[in-house]
Design an enzyme around this catalytic site. Sequence first.
Site, PDB file in Angstrom:
ATOM      1  CG  HIS A 247      29.025   8.748 -36.602  1.00  0.00           C
ATOM      2  ND1 HIS A 247      30.211   9.035 -36.179  1.00  0.00           N
ATOM      3  CD2 HIS A 247      28.130   9.720 -36.004  1.00  0.00           C
ATOM      4  CE1 HIS A 247      30.167  10.214 -35.648  1.00  0.00           C
ATOM      5  NE2 HIS A 247      28.926  10.802 -35.718  1.00  0.00           N
ATOM      6  CG  HIS A 358      25.033   7.113 -36.620  1.00  0.00           C
ATOM      7  ND1 HIS A 358      25.264   7.011 -35.093  1.00  0.00           N
ATOM      8  CD2 HIS A 358      24.705   8.286 -36.651  1.00  0.00           C
ATOM      9  CE1 HIS A 358      24.762   8.088 -34.684  1.00  0.00           C
ATOM     10  NE2 HIS A 358      24.520   9.066 -35.674  1.00  0.00           N
ATOM     11  NE  ARG A 402      21.263  11.415 -39.689  1.00  0.00           N
ATOM     12  CZ  ARG A 402      22.222  11.713 -38.528  1.00  0.00           C
ATOM     13  NH1 ARG A 402      22.437  13.044 -38.463  1.00  0.00           N
ATOM     14  NH2 ARG A 402      22.578  10.875 -37.930  1.00  0.00           N
TER      15      ARG A 402
END
Length: 592
Positions: A247, A358, A402
Site C-alpha cells: 500500500h 498490505h 488489486r
Amino acid sequence: MAAVKKSLPRRRFDVVVVGAGGAGMRCSLQLANAGLSVAVLSKVFPTRSHTVAAQGGVSASLGNMSEDDWYWHMYDTVKGSDWLGDQDAIEFMCREAPSAVYELEHFGMPFDRNPDGTIYQRPFGGHTANFGEKPVQRACAAADRTGHAMLHTLYQRNVAARTQFFVEWMALDLLRNEAGDVLGVTALEMETGEIYVLEAKTTVLATGGAGRIWAASTNAFINTGDGLGMAARAGIPLQDMEFWQFHPTGVAGAGVLITEGVRGEGGILLNKDGERFMERYAPTLKDLAPRDFVSRSMDQEIKEGRGCGPNGNYVLLKLDHLGADVINKRLPSIREIAIKFGNVDPIKEPIPVVPTIHYQMGGIPTNYNGQVMAPKDGENQVVNGLYAIGECAAVSVHGANRLGTNSLLDLIVFGRAAGNHIVDSHPERQHSHQPVPESSIDYSLDRVDTLEKRTGGEKTQDVGNAIREAMQHHCGVFRTIDLLEKGVTAIEDIAQRAANISFKDKSKVFNTARIEALEVTNMIEVARATTRSAAARTESRGAHALDDHPERDDVNWLRHTLWYSEGSRLDYKPVQMQPLSVESFPPKARTF
C-alpha cells in the site's frame, strides 16, 4: 497415546467456517438463514477480525455521484490485475457488486449519504469512467471506517440468525479421507487448551491474509496465513503467491494504514521539493493510479534522493488544503491515526508515508462459487467439501494487483456466492457425515504433540523475526532474481529452524506461547510459497517488479503459478481470458 486420540471430543455441523471476518460472516449468514447448522471459528471476537481495519470503501457501479457502468468496473479490474485476473470471475464480481452493496444497506450498514439520500461514493485509485478516460466515484463509503461498519453490520445479522460462534478457537489442520474429500478440521480451544475434532459436511476457509510475514505491515497480528498453511500441509497448491500489494501510504516508521480514500477526497503526494511527483508518472490519474504503480513511483522518488525527512526515506501526504470540515467529516480516523502514530495533525501539516505490505493477491485457488480447485489426474478439479473465500482465496479477481475497495467487494460477493452454492447443495439432506480416518486426526495431533514435548530448540519469536526480516529484505517493492534466489535459500534455512521451535510454558489455559508457535508453522509455509514463486517468474507484472526483467512477458508468463509445499514444487495453469457473457479484454500496456 492411542487412547488419548480416541477420546478427543467431537462436534458435528453441516458447515464449519474458519474465520469471522467479512467473507466468513457473509457466508455464514446465508447458511444460518437457510437453517443449516453452522459453526464459525475465530481466533478473536468476530468484530476484531481484520476486516474492521478497512477504511476507504467498497466498490460498486451505483452511479450515484457520476455516470458509471459495471462493464467499466470490469475493465478497470482486469487492467488493474495486469491481465492476470480471471475474466469470468471478474465479470461475476462486478455484475454482482451493486446488489451486494444494496443488500448491505438493507441490512442496516450506515453508509455516508448524499443530500438526496443515496449512498455517498468517492473516487479511488484505478477506478475510471469510459475505460480509463477519467476517474469515477465508485467507492461506497462510511467515512473512513467502512470495514468497521461492514463487520459490525454482518455480526449483528449473524447474531439475529443464531449463527454459532466459537470465539478464541484456532483451526489446526484439514481432515481428509483417502479420496481427498475434506471432512472438517481439528481445532484448539484457547480457553482450555483442548483439541477438538469438528466434523463438517462442508468446510469453508475464510482466514484472511498473511501480511505478518513482513516486518513492516498494515496487517493485524492475527494475519498469519493459517488457512494457507492448512491447505499447503493438506497437499493443496497455493496460487500466485509472488504477488503482494504494497500500500502506498503506511505511516512512516509505524506501518499503520492511511486509506487511499485520503487521495480520493483530494489528498496529494509530495516529495522533498514540494513537487506533486505523480503528475510525472501518471499524467491522467496522478495520485489515483493503481497501488502498485504509486508504490513504485514513491520508491523511485526516495531512491533518487527526493525523499523527505532527515534520512530521506519517506514522502509526504498533504491533505490540509481539504479543510478541517472535510477531514473531520470524511476522514476522522485518519486524523486520529496521524496524530497518534505520525505525530502530525493533518489539518495543519502533511503525513509522512512510505509503501507498506498490505494485501496478498494470491491464495488458495477457487472458482467464483468459492469451491477450492486443484489439479488431479491432469485436470483442474473441485476439492470435495472445501471452499475458500476472502483474502485467503485466489478466485482470481485481483491477479497481479488489486484495486482499492475491490477487497471489501470480494468479501461480500464471494462470501454470498459460496453460501448460496453450499445451500443449493443441501448438506442438511446428507443424513450422515463421512467417517474421518484416524490417520488424518493423528497427523494433526502428532504435529501438536511433537511441539508440546520438545524441551529445547528455537524460540518462536526468534524464528518469527527471522521470517519477517528475510521477507522485508528479499521481497520488497523492487526485486531482482539474485535477491529473490537468496531469499529462497534464507527462507528454506529458516524453515529448518521452524521445525525445531519450542516453548517453555506448557500450561493449557490461554497459552499464547502455544498459539504463536502454531502460527509460525503457517507463516513459514506462506513465506516459502512467496519466495519460490517470485524467484521463478522472470517478468515484471503488477506488484511483482523485477529490475532485471522490467517488462511484462505475456508470451511466457500469462499464467497462474501453483506452489506445492512438498518439495517446494511449482506448476502453472492458464489465465481464464474468457468472461461469462461479454467480450474479453485482450492484454495491452498499462498506462495511467
